[in-house]
Design an enzyme around this catalytic site. Structure first.
Site, mmCIF file in Angstrom:
data_model
loop_
_atom_site.group_PDB
_atom_site.id
_atom_site.type_symbol
_atom_site.label_atom_id
_atom_site.label_comp_id
_atom_site.label_asym_id
_atom_site.label_seq_id
_atom_site.Cartn_x
_atom_site.Cartn_y
_atom_site.Cartn_z
ATOM 1 N N LYS A 126 -1.310 -40.501 -18.096
ATOM 2 C CA LYS A 126 -0.143 -39.795 -18.123
ATOM 3 C C LYS A 126 -0.333 -38.993 -17.282
ATOM 4 C CE LYS A 126 1.229 -41.016 -22.896
ATOM 5 N NZ LYS A 126 2.118 -39.475 -23.857
ATOM 6 N N HIS A 129 0.695 -32.384 -15.421
ATOM 7 C CA HIS A 129 2.555 -32.154 -14.883
ATOM 8 C C HIS A 129 2.979 -30.592 -15.099
ATOM 9 C CE1 HIS A 129 4.239 -31.707 -19.281
ATOM 10 N NE2 HIS A 129 3.277 -32.906 -19.293
ATOM 11 N N HIS A 132 1.753 -28.685 -18.273
ATOM 12 C CA HIS A 132 0.121 -28.451 -18.700
ATOM 13 C C HIS A 132 -0.400 -27.138 -17.599
ATOM 14 C CE1 HIS A 132 -0.272 -32.437 -19.226
ATOM 15 N NE2 HIS A 132 -0.426 -32.055 -20.134
HETATM 16 N N1 ARG Z 1 -4.043 -33.334 -25.110
HETATM 17 C C1 ARG Z 1 -2.728 -32.658 -25.886
HETATM 18 C C2 ARG Z 1 -1.164 -32.368 -25.849
HETATM 19 O O1 ARG Z 1 -1.426 -32.720 -24.146
HETATM 20 C C3 ARG Z 1 -2.937 -31.343 -26.256
HETATM 21 C C4 ARG Z 1 -4.804 -30.709 -26.693
HETATM 22 C C5 ARG Z 1 -4.931 -29.615 -27.691
HETATM 23 N N2 ARG Z 1 -6.098 -29.920 -27.985
HETATM 24 C C6 ARG Z 1 -6.280 -30.656 -28.924
HETATM 25 N N3 ARG Z 1 -7.226 -29.776 -29.810
HETATM 26 N N4 ARG Z 1 -5.941 -31.043 -29.961
HETATM 27 O O2 ARG Z 1 -0.174 -32.669 -25.907
#
Ligand code: ARG
Length: 581
Positions: A126, A129, A132
């Site tokens: 993905k 973007h 982030h």
């Molecule tokens: N990958 C997830 C997102 O983009 C965020 C993960 C954050 N960390 C976790 N341990 N849940 O929404």
């Protein structure tokens, strides 16, 4: 020298603990009231005395045996105001900066303690973007702040590398994938076929079923499925690593969601054993209605695990592996509920360390031209934002300084830093509308403004170098300046505009500590802006390279100290130093 601590030692109030006195001492907001202030109102009850009388008694007591570092102690209303000896404070502060240089602001308060910081945590296949940006730069700044304070910081990129979307991607790749295009355009080519999948899926439900099959194959470790999944992961990582390099961000671990595939059973077993797992419409949940929360979903009715299940496994693993004192999650506030639920489940399991799990939430960044969503494909890639910021910086630099050498490298440093700065200037929870005009305004509260101030200091120091270091070298500068401080003109150091700058420099270590305490790097950013603004005012109103050597010594010392503290702060925030721009 920790002044609050030293002042607190001078004050004795019957029935009040010394640490309460220390925490009541504040920095005076207005320097006409001195440097530190003790409000006496809250001691009134214990002492059965009016605040005015308490303040007067404390002030009298200290005034008669005043230590050197204090110029005066005065009772005003219900306050005791303390003014530092300006000359002593100035020479001590500047001297400390020259002596500790890059270490100024560091401490060992965190020695022996470990902090895990889960940040950036991008999703495979993905786009990386603009959404982030916050987690990446706030997380990285916190990581560096904890390190500076002596903590063992562990930076973790909890990759989103698990989920049904990978089944969809395999189907899309088999139908429309073009390996050459992916080699050329990388992640964007992958995202394109993923977006196409969603469009075609609306017409053809068969696609969804096939995607599910492929996802199951990944889960079961079927060779082709795993190979394709690894290929997608590789393409993504290659690309995001470039962006991380530009941002100056590194991680100690990339253990993401798929890493926990075989680590969830102990969580489920323990939930069962402690009688926390309930069945609800075939799904396994932890009921949280007592806490006014929807249930935490652990297993779907088809037995599949969920995002929360993985996060629970992650917590077990991190506690076991790192024995953290704190585990931070730098994740957008949209996930507030998720973390509240997961932390509550850890509490219900009976683990005291649930208190050490902290969701460091941050607000949304949006571009002026509106919202984005992966499925529709109108995502703004962070790398594109960095490119554009660099291009626009180049145009500005070409116009302002047509003769600048390495203009392109400078523009990259300015553009990237401007973007980083934009995510670190406001209180992290605030939503933020991003425009290039705003972040690249050289006169505003921006990255370029800070960099410009730093470059200004650098050029003054270069001009002054010959006078301070016999061999004209930067290396000899600080020892020579420390020496020159002894003959610095006292009035030049303690004039209000000079002293204001020095006071801000002296506060820098407190600000680093406060930023750690509140998980709020913007405190550092803001403080650097305050330093730059007060230095620039000082610079415009005074001749730095004055003919009188005592005056020059004082002003060059201030300039060099400003540069050192700015550089230090840049390092914490991830901004780049440019010597000319
Ligand atoms: N990958 C997830 C997102 O983009 C965020 C993960 C954050 N960390 C976790 N341990 N849940 O929404």
């Amino acid at each position: 020298m920790n002044y609050i601590n030293e002042i607190a030692k001078l004050i004795k109030i019957q029935g009040v603990e010394p640490c309460d006195i220390e925490s009541s001492l504040t920095t005076a907001a207005d320097s006409s009231f001195g440097d530190y202030s003790l409000p006496c109102f809250k001691f009134s009850k214990a002492l059965r005395q009016a605040p005015n009388a308490i303040a007067a008694r404390i002030a009298d007591g200290i005034e008669s045996a005043k230590p050197d570092f204090l110029e005066s102690v005065e009772a005003v209303g219900g306050y005791v105001n303390f003014s530092l000896d300006k000359k002593l404070f100035s020479t001590l502060t500047l001297g400390e900066i020259f002596q500790r240089a890059g270490e100024y602001g560091n401490s060992d308060e965190g020695a022996g303690k470990t902090v895990c910081i889960d940040f950036s945590s991008i999703n495979i296949a993905k786009p990386f973007h603009i959404g982030h940006l916050g987690t990446t730069v706030i997380g990285a700044a916190l990581y560096r702040i904890f390190k500076k304070l002596g903590y063992n910081a562990v930076g973790i990129n909890h990759l989103g590398d698990f989920g049904t979307q990978f089944g969809k991607l395999i189907v899309a790749y088999k139908l429309w994938g073009d390996a050459d295009d992916i080699k050329k355009r990388g992640l964007k080519a992958l995202v394109d076929i993923y977006v196409r999948f969603h469009k075609e899926e609306e017409q053809d439900a068969g696609l969804t079923a096939r995607a599910r099959e492929w996802f199951l194959k990944i889960e079961r470790g079927q060779e082709e499925a795993v190979a394709l999944f690894n290929f997608f992961k590789e393409v993504t990582m290659k690309e995001v690593e470039q962006t991380y390099r530009r941002l100056g961000v590194t991680f100690d671990s990339y253990a993401g969601e798929s890493f926990y595939n075989d680590k969830m059973q102990p969580v489920i077993d323990e939930l069962k054993q402690k009688d926390l797992l309930k069945l609800s419409d075939g799904a396994s949940i932890v009921d949280l209605s007592r806490f006014d929360m929807p249930p935490c979903l652990i297993l779907r009715s088809d037995g599949a695990s969920l995002y929360a299940t993985r996060d629970l496994a992650t917590i077990f693993y991190r506690k076991k592996t790192y024995d953290f004192d704190k585990c931070l999650y730098v994740v957008a506030y949209q996930q507030n509920l998720h973390f509240k639920q997961v932390f509550k489940v850890i509490e219900l399991l009976g683990y005291e360390y649930h208190k050490d799990l902290i969701h460091v939430a941050y607000g949304m960044v949006s571009l002026e031209d509106g919202a984005m969503a992966t499925r529709k494909g109108n995502m703004v890639y962070l790398s594109d934002v960095l490119d554009r910021a660099a291009q626009k910086s180049l145009a500005i630099i070409r116009e302002k300084s047509p003769d600048l050498k390495d203009a392109e490298a400078v523009a990259e440093a300015v553009g990237v830093s401007a973007v980083i700065f934009s995510a670190l200037i406001n209180n992290r929870i605030k939503d933020n509308v991003f425009t290039y005009e705003k972040i690249l305004n050289f006169d505003g509260e921006t990255g370029p403004y800070l960099q410009y101030t730093c470059a200004r200091c650098h050029s003054i120091i270069e001009k002054a170098l010959g006078a301070f270091a016999a061999d004209g070298s930067q290396a000899a500068l600080y020892p020579s300046l420390a020496e020159a401080l002894k003959s610095a003109d006292a009035d030049a150091l303690t004039a209000p505009d000079a002293y204001e700058v020095i006071k801000l420099l002296g506060k820098y270590p407190d600000v680093i500590r406060a930023a750690k305490e509140n998980y709020e790097p913007s405190l550092v950013t803001r403080h650097l802006i305050d330093i730059a603004q007060s230095y620039n005012k000082f610079y415009f109103d005074n001749r730095i390279l004055d003919e009188r050597s005592g005056v020059k010594n004082a002003r060059v010392a201030i300039t060099a100290a400003v540069k050192e503290v700015l550089k230090n702060g840049f390092e914490v925030l991830g901004l780049r130093v440019v010597e000319r721009m």
